[in-house]
Design a protein around this motif. Structure first.
Motif, PDB file in Angstrom:
ATOM      1  N   ILE A 158      46.694  48.396  41.720  1.00 21.29           N
ATOM      2  CA  ILE A 158      46.487  47.220  42.580  1.00 21.29           C
ATOM      3  C   ILE A 158      45.012  47.099  42.951  1.00 21.29           C
ATOM      4  CG2 ILE A 158      46.988  46.255  44.863  1.00 21.29           C
ATOM      5  CD1 ILE A 158      49.831  47.441  44.532  1.00 21.29           C
ATOM      6  N   ALA A 159      44.407  48.239  43.335  1.00 23.45           N
ATOM      7  CA  ALA A 159      42.984  48.227  43.678  1.00 23.45           C
ATOM      8  C   ALA A 159      42.135  47.874  42.458  1.00 23.45           C
ATOM      9  CB  ALA A 159      42.571  49.576  44.255  1.00 23.45           C
ATOM     10  N   MET A 160      42.534  48.360  41.281  1.00 25.53           N
ATOM     11  CA  MET A 160      41.798  48.059  40.062  1.00 25.53           C
ATOM     12  C   MET A 160      41.911  46.578  39.713  1.00 25.53           C
ATOM     13  SD  MET A 160      42.100  49.766  36.289  1.00 25.53           S
ATOM     14  CE  MET A 160      43.694  49.052  35.957  1.00 25.53           C
ATOM     15  N   GLY A 161      43.070  45.969  39.957  1.00 22.58           N
ATOM     16  CA  GLY A 161      43.226  44.539  39.704  1.00 22.58           C
ATOM     17  C   GLY A 161      42.337  43.700  40.602  1.00 22.58           C
ATOM     18  N   ILE A 162      42.235  44.109  41.865  1.00 23.39           N
ATOM     19  CA  ILE A 162      41.347  43.392  42.791  1.00 23.39           C
ATOM     20  C   ILE A 162      39.891  43.550  42.349  1.00 23.39           C
ATOM     21  CG2 ILE A 162      40.516  43.341  45.175  1.00 23.39           C
ATOM     22  CD1 ILE A 162      43.379  44.150  46.003  1.00 23.39           C
ATOM     23  N   ALA A 163      39.519  44.773  41.953  1.00 21.21           N
ATOM     24  CA  ALA A 163      38.147  45.007  41.496  1.00 21.21           C
ATOM     25  C   ALA A 163      37.861  44.238  40.209  1.00 21.21           C
ATOM     26  CB  ALA A 163      37.917  46.501  41.282  1.00 21.21           C
ATOM     27  N   ALA A 164      38.853  44.118  39.332  1.00 24.56           N
ATOM     28  CA  ALA A 164      38.657  43.359  38.095  1.00 24.56           C
ATOM     29  C   ALA A 164      38.458  41.878  38.386  1.00 24.56           C
ATOM     30  CB  ALA A 164      39.850  43.564  37.171  1.00 24.56           C
ATOM     31  N   ALA A 165      39.210  41.362  39.354  1.00 21.34           N
ATOM     32  CA  ALA A 165      39.045  39.953  39.714  1.00 21.34           C
ATOM     33  C   ALA A 165      37.654  39.693  40.286  1.00 21.34           C
ATOM     34  CB  ALA A 165      40.117  39.548  40.717  1.00 21.34           C
ATOM     35  N   VAL A 166      37.177  40.610  41.114  1.00 25.54           N
ATOM     36  CA  VAL A 166      35.830  40.462  41.664  1.00 25.54           C
ATOM     37  C   VAL A 166      34.786  40.621  40.555  1.00 25.54           C
ATOM     38  CG1 VAL A 166      34.147  41.515  43.232  1.00 25.54           C
ATOM     39  CG2 VAL A 166      36.495  41.165  43.975  1.00 25.54           C
ATOM     40  N   GLY A 167      35.026  41.559  39.640  1.00 22.38           N
ATOM     41  CA  GLY A 167      34.073  41.779  38.549  1.00 22.38           C
ATOM     42  C   GLY A 167      33.980  40.610  37.605  1.00 22.38           C
ATOM     43  N   VAL A 168      35.099  39.963  37.330  1.00 21.69           N
ATOM     44  CA  VAL A 168      35.081  38.792  36.439  1.00 21.69           C
ATOM     45  C   VAL A 168      34.345  37.638  37.104  1.00 21.69           C
ATOM     46  CG1 VAL A 168      36.562  37.041  35.382  1.00 21.69           C
ATOM     47  CG2 VAL A 168      37.112  39.448  35.144  1.00 21.69           C
ATOM     48  N   SER A 169      34.535  37.484  38.397  1.00 18.71           N
ATOM     49  CA  SER A 169      33.855  36.388  39.081  1.00 18.71           C
ATOM     50  C   SER A 169      32.360  36.670  39.249  1.00 18.71           C
ATOM     51  CB  SER A 169      34.503  36.123  40.434  1.00 18.71           C
ATOM     52  OG  SER A 169      34.317  37.246  41.282  1.00 18.71           O
ATOM     53  N   ALA A 170      31.982  37.969  39.337  1.00 19.08           N
ATOM     54  CA  ALA A 170      30.569  38.299  39.518  1.00 19.08           C
ATOM     55  C   ALA A 170      29.817  38.285  38.186  1.00 19.08           C
ATOM     56  CB  ALA A 170      30.427  39.659  40.176  1.00 19.08           C
TER      57      ALA A 170
END
Length: 67
Positions: free
Chosen positions: A15-27
């Motif tokens: 779950i934490a990795m999914g949130i980090a991936a979403a932030v990483g894709v947007s950044a």
């Protein structure tokens, strides 16, 4: 670490990795891609520990009847 703890940690980490991936894709930053690869490898290690952990089964015991 037994199987239930490893699976619970893996689910929370995914779950934490999914949130980090979403932030990483947007950044769209290079560091975000590196963090995603590191977190993916850690997730695989956690799944490996979960699948290789021994399962504890109860031993059948005979019980005596007391009269």
């Amino acid at each position: 670490m037994d199987r239930s703890v490893a699976l619970r940690a893996c689910v929370i980490f995914m779950i934490a990795m999914g949130i980090a991936a979403a932030v990483g894709v947007s950044a769209q930053a290079d560091i975000a891609e590196a963090l995603f690869v590191i977190s993916g490898s850690l997730g695989v290690i956690m799944l490996f520990f979960a699948l290789t952990a021994p399962t504890y089964t109860p031993l059948p015991l005979r019980s005596r009847r007391r009269d």
